[in-house]
Design a protein around this motif. Structure first.
Motif, PDB file in Angstrom:
ATOM      1  N   THR A 169     -63.655 -31.241  46.081  1.00 21.90           N
ATOM      2  CA  THR A 169     -62.363 -31.339  46.747  1.00 21.90           C
ATOM      3  C   THR A 169     -62.190 -32.691  47.403  1.00 21.90           C
ATOM      4  N   ALA A 170     -60.960 -33.106  47.413  1.00 23.04           N
ATOM      5  CA  ALA A 170     -60.578 -34.317  48.136  1.00 23.04           C
ATOM      6  C   ALA A 170     -59.300 -33.979  48.888  1.00 23.04           C
ATOM      7  N   ILE A 171     -59.415 -32.991  49.762  1.00 27.61           N
ATOM      8  CA  ILE A 171     -58.247 -32.498  50.475  1.00 27.61           C
ATOM      9  C   ILE A 171     -57.670 -33.587  51.371  1.00 27.61           C
ATOM     10  N   ALA A 172     -56.361 -33.675  51.399  1.00 27.48           N
ATOM     11  CA  ALA A 172     -55.686 -34.720  52.171  1.00 27.48           C
ATOM     12  C   ALA A 172     -55.955 -34.550  53.670  1.00 27.48           C
ATOM     13  N   ARG A 173     -56.121 -35.672  54.347  1.00 28.26           N
ATOM     14  CA  ARG A 173     -56.271 -35.672  55.814  1.00 28.26           C
ATOM     15  C   ARG A 173     -55.078 -36.427  56.395  1.00 28.26           C
ATOM     16  N   LEU A 174     -54.340 -35.751  57.254  1.00 33.42           N
ATOM     17  CA  LEU A 174     -53.188 -36.362  57.900  1.00 33.42           C
ATOM     18  C   LEU A 174     -53.375 -36.317  59.404  1.00 33.42           C
ATOM     19  N   ASN A 175     -52.745 -37.261  60.080  1.00 31.68           N
ATOM     20  CA  ASN A 175     -52.796 -37.310  61.539  1.00 31.68           C
ATOM     21  C   ASN A 175     -51.370 -37.441  62.056  1.00 31.68           C
ATOM     22  N   ALA A 176     -50.975 -36.512  62.908  1.00 30.54           N
ATOM     23  CA  ALA A 176     -49.607 -36.509  63.426  1.00 30.54           C
ATOM     24  C   ALA A 176     -49.294 -37.745  64.250  1.00 30.54           C
ATOM     25  N   ALA A 177     -50.322 -38.471  64.665  1.00 32.33           N
ATOM     26  CA  ALA A 177     -50.098 -39.680  65.464  1.00 32.33           C
ATOM     27  C   ALA A 177     -49.729 -40.879  64.596  1.00 32.33           C
ATOM     28  N   ASP A 178     -49.953 -40.783  63.298  1.00 32.06           N
ATOM     29  CA  ASP A 178     -49.657 -41.909  62.408  1.00 32.06           C
ATOM     30  C   ASP A 178     -48.150 -42.127  62.307  1.00 32.06           C
ATOM     31  N   GLN A 179     -47.766 -43.377  62.179  1.00 34.39           N
ATOM     32  CA  GLN A 179     -46.350 -43.723  62.151  1.00 34.39           C
ATOM     33  C   GLN A 179     -45.632 -43.109  60.958  1.00 34.39           C
ATOM     34  N   ASP A 180     -46.305 -42.997  59.826  1.00 39.19           N
ATOM     35  CA  ASP A 180     -45.667 -42.477  58.623  1.00 39.19           C
ATOM     36  C   ASP A 180     -46.016 -41.009  58.363  1.00 39.19           C
ATOM     37  N   PHE A 181     -46.433 -40.285  59.428  1.00 44.13           N
ATOM     38  CA  PHE A 181     -46.830 -38.885  59.264  1.00 44.13           C
ATOM     39  C   PHE A 181     -45.698 -38.041  58.690  1.00 44.13           C
ATOM     40  N   ALA A 182     -44.489 -38.200  59.213  1.00 43.56           N
ATOM     41  CA  ALA A 182     -43.363 -37.379  58.761  1.00 43.56           C
ATOM     42  C   ALA A 182     -43.111 -37.561  57.271  1.00 43.56           C
ATOM     43  N   ARG A 183     -43.204 -38.801  56.797  1.00 45.22           N
ATOM     44  CA  ARG A 183     -42.985 -39.069  55.370  1.00 45.22           C
ATOM     45  C   ARG A 183     -44.060 -38.411  54.524  1.00 45.22           C
ATOM     46  N   HIS A 184     -45.318 -38.542  54.956  1.00 47.88           N
ATOM     47  CA  HIS A 184     -46.418 -37.929  54.206  1.00 47.88           C
ATOM     48  C   HIS A 184     -46.301 -36.400  54.207  1.00 47.88           C
ATOM     49  N   LEU A 185     -45.892 -35.830  55.334  1.00 47.77           N
ATOM     50  CA  LEU A 185     -45.750 -34.379  55.407  1.00 47.77           C
ATOM     51  C   LEU A 185     -44.626 -33.907  54.490  1.00 47.77           C
ATOM     52  N   ASP A 186     -43.513 -34.611  54.496  1.00 46.18           N
ATOM     53  CA  ASP A 186     -42.404 -34.241  53.610  1.00 46.18           C
ATOM     54  C   ASP A 186     -42.839 -34.277  52.149  1.00 46.18           C
ATOM     55  N   HIS A 187     -43.610 -35.296  51.790  1.00 46.53           N
ATOM     56  CA  HIS A 187     -44.089 -35.410  50.415  1.00 46.53           C
ATOM     57  C   HIS A 187     -45.024 -34.245  50.080  1.00 46.53           C
ATOM     58  N   LEU A 188     -45.872 -33.893  51.027  1.00 46.78           N
ATOM     59  CA  LEU A 188     -46.818 -32.797  50.807  1.00 46.78           C
ATOM     60  C   LEU A 188     -46.088 -31.472  50.606  1.00 46.78           C
ATOM     61  N   LEU A 189     -45.020 -31.267  51.349  1.00 45.65           N
ATOM     62  CA  LEU A 189     -44.302 -29.993  51.311  1.00 45.65           C
ATOM     63  C   LEU A 189     -43.321 -29.890  50.161  1.00 45.65           C
ATOM     64  N   SER A 190     -42.959 -31.013  49.564  1.00 48.88           N
ATOM     65  CA  SER A 190     -41.908 -30.985  48.543  1.00 48.88           C
ATOM     66  C   SER A 190     -42.351 -30.172  47.337  1.00 48.88           C
ATOM     67  N   TRP A 191     -41.474 -29.299  46.924  1.00 43.79           N
ATOM     68  CA  TRP A 191     -41.717 -28.503  45.721  1.00 43.79           C
ATOM     69  C   TRP A 191     -40.384 -28.007  45.212  1.00 43.79           C
ATOM     70  N   GLU A 192     -40.130 -28.227  43.942  1.00 37.56           N
ATOM     71  CA  GLU A 192     -38.860 -27.803  43.364  1.00 37.56           C
ATOM     72  C   GLU A 192     -39.113 -26.785  42.268  1.00 37.56           C
ATOM     73  N   SER A 193     -38.462 -25.621  42.399  1.00 44.27           N
ATOM     74  CA  SER A 193     -38.542 -24.604  41.352  1.00 44.27           C
ATOM     75  C   SER A 193     -37.397 -24.851  40.385  1.00 44.27           C
ATOM     76  N   VAL A 194     -37.583 -25.830  39.539  1.00 41.40           N
ATOM     77  CA  VAL A 194     -36.510 -26.235  38.638  1.00 41.40           C
ATOM     78  C   VAL A 194     -36.881 -25.874  37.209  1.00 41.40           C
ATOM     79  N   SER A 195     -36.030 -25.097  36.572  1.00 40.54           N
ATOM     80  CA  SER A 195     -36.236 -24.784  35.166  1.00 40.54           C
ATOM     81  C   SER A 195     -35.727 -25.962  34.347  1.00 40.54           C
ATOM     82  N   ASP A 196     -36.502 -26.398  33.362  1.00 36.89           N
ATOM     83  CA  ASP A 196     -35.997 -27.465  32.508  1.00 36.89           C
ATOM     84  C   ASP A 196     -34.917 -26.898  31.590  1.00 36.89           C
ATOM     85  N   ASP A 197     -34.235 -27.787  30.885  1.00 37.22           N
ATOM     86  CA  ASP A 197     -33.110 -27.361  30.055  1.00 37.22           C
ATOM     87  C   ASP A 197     -33.530 -26.371  28.987  1.00 37.22           C
TER      88      ASP A 197
END
Length: 440
Positions: A5-33
């Motif tokens: 495993t190489a599980i991601a380590r994030l720190n809420a004190a980091d300036q770009d934490f919100a961006r990294h968290l948004d990327h981690l949470l992003s998931w789209e249930s999109v059916s292709d054509d």
């Protein structure tokens, strides 16, 4: 098999934490054509050719040698037979879980109510169960008898007259536990069909499959896509994303316990998400070590590894207050408060599908037998959605009865508002009931 495993380590004190968290949470249930068009074609075929289309699709997709629709129907006797084919220990577990689920959901029942105003006007709400509900259950090796209990029992508690279950049996593979669960939960009819064709049959009805009012239950991308398309014709529970767990821990729980709690959701599939939030950096290190130690012992190690590496994270926060803020930001399906005094933090939790309180309350207990429903909002939808419950199988109708005096009084108000909207017929309809000064 080698796993790491190489599980991601994030720190809420980091300036770009919100961006990294948004990327981690992003998931789209999109059916292709291609998937979307295939589902539309299947729905069209079922609507046009009914039972015959179901038989053909089941032959083609599930490899079942079915000649007629009768070959795809299981009667109540077959469900009762399943009870005799499972082990006594399995039957006892199913019955105990079913009883706990039933007791919990009995408390959710809503009753009709009315009140009478001083002038005799009566207002209220009439609560009525749906006539018929459809339950989709995955089949074959990916079988979930617990889902049968969680979907069928609330419907029956609500008073639904008929619960119709569809479950595929790929290559004729029947899961006796699923059928036994259906028997215990009170399922009325079972059809061994699956996929988009099963959803279409429930939504529109065929010669043999009755049309239902609402479709509930999990399925693959074809099932989810079909549910999207039939929504409006019937109700649906939700379009569920991958399973999620967020553990908030103060650093005092056994790290092996926490690692296994994370695994419990990661083993569902590669897209599942397991996140740990703690203010204790050393504890995060210990949990990471437990993950590496325990992963090779898991039967589904490959799936867990991909889930943990792809969408998992260990997040360090400033303190428990910030941990709760992060939890509300994520709005997880499952939230474990693995802390000394979970009750103290509960009032601050605003968004979560289910909340598991304390160190000894594993999420797995909720999946099977605690009592509350395990059908929960995913992908952040806990911000506005709730677990499946009795209320999902009940409708509410408004009741309005106006006395002569009440109709006259309300008529003045309605007239002003209706004319303000230039809806003259509305206004005059209300005005006809206004009493003149002589009271006639």
């Amino acid at each position: 098999m080698t796993v790491s495993t190489a599980i991601a380590r994030l720190n809420a004190a980091d300036q770009d934490f919100a961006r990294h968290l948004d990327h981690l949470l992003s998931w789209e249930s999109v059916s292709d054509d291609a998937v979307n068009q295939r589902v539309l074609d299947i729905i069209k075929a079922v609507r046009e050719r009914g039972d015959q289309a179901l038989v053909e699709f089941t032959q083609r997709f599930d490899g079942v040698d079915a000649k007629t629709i009768e070959d795809l129907i299981l009667d109540r006797e077959r469900l009762e037979l399943a009870l005799t084919r499972i082990t006594p220990v399995q039957r006892e577990a199913l019955e105990k879980a079913a009883n706990r689920v039933r007791i919990y959901h009995e408390r959710q029942k809503q009753d009709s109510w009315q009140y009478t105003e001083a002038d005799g006007t009566v207002l209220g709400q009439k609560v009525t169960p749906l006539d018929r509900a459809g339950l989709y259950v995955p089949g074959g090796k990916a079988s979930y008898p617990s889902s049968v209990l969680m979907n069928a029992i609330p419907a029956k508690v609500a008073g639904v007259s008929e619960v119709v279950m569809v479950v595929p049996t790929p290559r004729g593979e029947v899961n006796e536990l699923v059928l036994a669960a259906a028997c215990i939960a009170g399922v009325d009819r079972v059809f061994t069909v699956g996929g988009a064709q099963a959803v279409a049959a429930l939504a529109y009805g065929t010669e043999s499959v009755p049309q239902v009012d609402k479709i509930v239950g999990p399925g693959n991308i074809y099932v989810a896509t079909a549910k999207r398309h039939v929504f409006g014709q019937v109700g649906i529970d939700m379009i569920a994303g991958p399973s999620e767990i967020l553990v908030v821990c103060d650093g005092q729980t056994d790290p092996d316990w926490i690692a296994m709690d994370l695994f419990s959701q990661a083993e569902h599939d590669e897209d599942a998400q397991a996140i740990l939030v703690s203010p204790d950096a050393a504890f995060l290190d210990r949990v990471a070590a437990s993950i590496d130690k325990l992963l090779p012992t898991m039967e589904r190690a490959g799936i867990i590894e991909k889930s943990i590496n792809g969408r998992g994270a260990l997040i360090q926060v400033r303190d428990m207050q910030q941990a709760i803020e992060v939890a509300n930001r994520i709005a997880p399906e499952h939230l474990e408060l693995s802390v000394a005094d979970p009750q103290a933090w509960l009032p601050q939790i605003r968004h979560a599908g289910a909340i598991f309180m304390g160190r000894h309350t594993s999420e797995a207990l909720g999946d099977y037998c605690a009592g509350p429903n395990h059908v929960l909002p995913t992908s952040g939808t806990a911000r506005f959605s709730s677990p499946l419950g009795v209320y999902d199988f009940q409708k509410r109708s408004s009741i309005i009865f106006c006395s002569e005096q009440g109709a006259s009084e309300l008529g003045h108000t309605a007239s002003v508002l209706a004319r303000g909207e230039s809806l003259t017929a509305h206004a005059r309809s209300a005005e006809y009931r206004i009493l003149n000064e002589k009271g006639n």
